[in-house]
Design a protein around this motif. Structure first.
Motif, PDB file in Angstrom:
ATOM      1  N   PHE A   1       0.853  -1.179   0.000  1.00  0.00           N
ATOM      2  CA  PHE A   1       0.000   0.000   0.000  1.00  0.00           C
ATOM      3  C   PHE A   1       0.887   1.225   0.000  1.00  0.00           C
TER       4      PHE A   1
ATOM      5  N   ASP B   1      -1.665   6.623   5.217  1.00  0.00           N
ATOM      6  CA  ASP B   1      -2.064   5.734   4.133  1.00  0.00           C
ATOM      7  C   ASP B   1      -2.788   6.553   3.071  1.00  0.00           C
TER       8      ASP B   1
ATOM      9  N   THR C   1      -3.402   5.317  -0.057  1.00  0.00           N
ATOM     10  CA  THR C   1      -4.118   4.437  -0.970  1.00  0.00           C
ATOM     11  C   THR C   1      -5.609   4.684  -0.844  1.00  0.00           C
ATOM     12  N   ILE C   2      -6.112   4.725   0.383  1.00  0.00           N
ATOM     13  CA  ILE C   2      -7.531   4.974   0.609  1.00  0.00           C
ATOM     14  C   ILE C   2      -7.893   6.384   0.157  1.00  0.00           C
ATOM     15  N   THR C   3      -7.058   7.348   0.484  1.00  0.00           N
ATOM     16  CA  THR C   3      -7.301   8.735   0.103  1.00  0.00           C
ATOM     17  C   THR C   3      -7.370   8.870  -1.415  1.00  0.00           C
ATOM     18  N   GLN C   4      -6.434   8.232  -2.122  1.00  0.00           N
ATOM     19  CA  GLN C   4      -6.435   8.287  -3.587  1.00  0.00           C
ATOM     20  C   GLN C   4      -7.695   7.646  -4.146  1.00  0.00           C
ATOM     21  N   ARG C   5      -8.097   6.516  -3.589  1.00  0.00           N
ATOM     22  CA  ARG C   5      -9.294   5.831  -4.065  1.00  0.00           C
ATOM     23  C   ARG C   5     -10.521   6.710  -3.865  1.00  0.00           C
ATOM     24  N   LYS C   6     -10.617   7.337  -2.703  1.00  0.00           N
ATOM     25  CA  LYS C   6     -11.762   8.204  -2.427  1.00  0.00           C
ATOM     26  C   LYS C   6     -11.769   9.396  -3.383  1.00  0.00           C
TER      27      LYS C   6
ATOM     28  N   THR D   1     -10.535   9.490  -6.387  1.00  0.00           N
ATOM     29  CA  THR D   1     -10.912   8.972  -7.698  1.00  0.00           C
ATOM     30  C   THR D   1     -12.414   8.742  -7.775  1.00  0.00           C
ATOM     31  N   GLU D   2     -12.984   8.153  -6.718  1.00  0.00           N
ATOM     32  CA  GLU D   2     -14.428   7.932  -6.695  1.00  0.00           C
ATOM     33  C   GLU D   2     -15.194   9.253  -6.768  1.00  0.00           C
ATOM     34  N   THR D   3     -14.726  10.247  -6.046  1.00  0.00           N
ATOM     35  CA  THR D   3     -15.369  11.563  -6.071  1.00  0.00           C
ATOM     36  C   THR D   3     -15.294  12.163  -7.466  1.00  0.00           C
TER      37      THR D   3
END
Length: 106
Positions: free
Chosen positions: A51, A74, A76-81, A83-85
């Motif tokens: 991660f 972390d 990884t979670i921030t980037q995913r969120k 991207t989802e936004t």
């Protein structure tokens, strides 16, 4: 906590550089400049997954030497969120564009 960055790192970072040489360069830079910030690929020893984290290294002078304080977040979670936004925003823009185009044809 008495653990080295290498204890939590895969053999190579995403840029292809060996983790150990990258860690040594970060240590040298942190000690000479007082701090360093970068992204780092970490290894979860429980399952071998990796991660991404944001590392913030700070050199702290202590007695006759220096200590390295390492904080990480972390991302990884921030980037995913993020991207989802962005996907939701893009979907709404596209929906509005299609609706406007349909309205103009009528």
């Amino acid at each position: 906590m008495g653990r080295a960055l290498k204890d939590f790192s895969p053999p190579q970072q995403p840029d292809g550089q060996p983790s150990m040489s990258s860690a040594a360069a970060m240590r040298t830079q942190t000690l000479s400049q007082g701090g360093h910030e970068c992204e780092w690929h970490y290894l979860l020893h429980t399952d071998g997954q990796t991660f991404d984290v944001l590392l913030i290294l700070t050199a702290i002078q202590y007695e006759e030497g220096a200590l390295l304080h390492i904080a990480w977040n972390d991302i990884t979670i921030t980037q995913r969120k993020a991207t989802e936004t962005q996907l939701r925003i893009n979907e709404e823009k596209f929906r509005t564009f299609v609706e406007d185009a349909n309205d103009q044809r009528d």
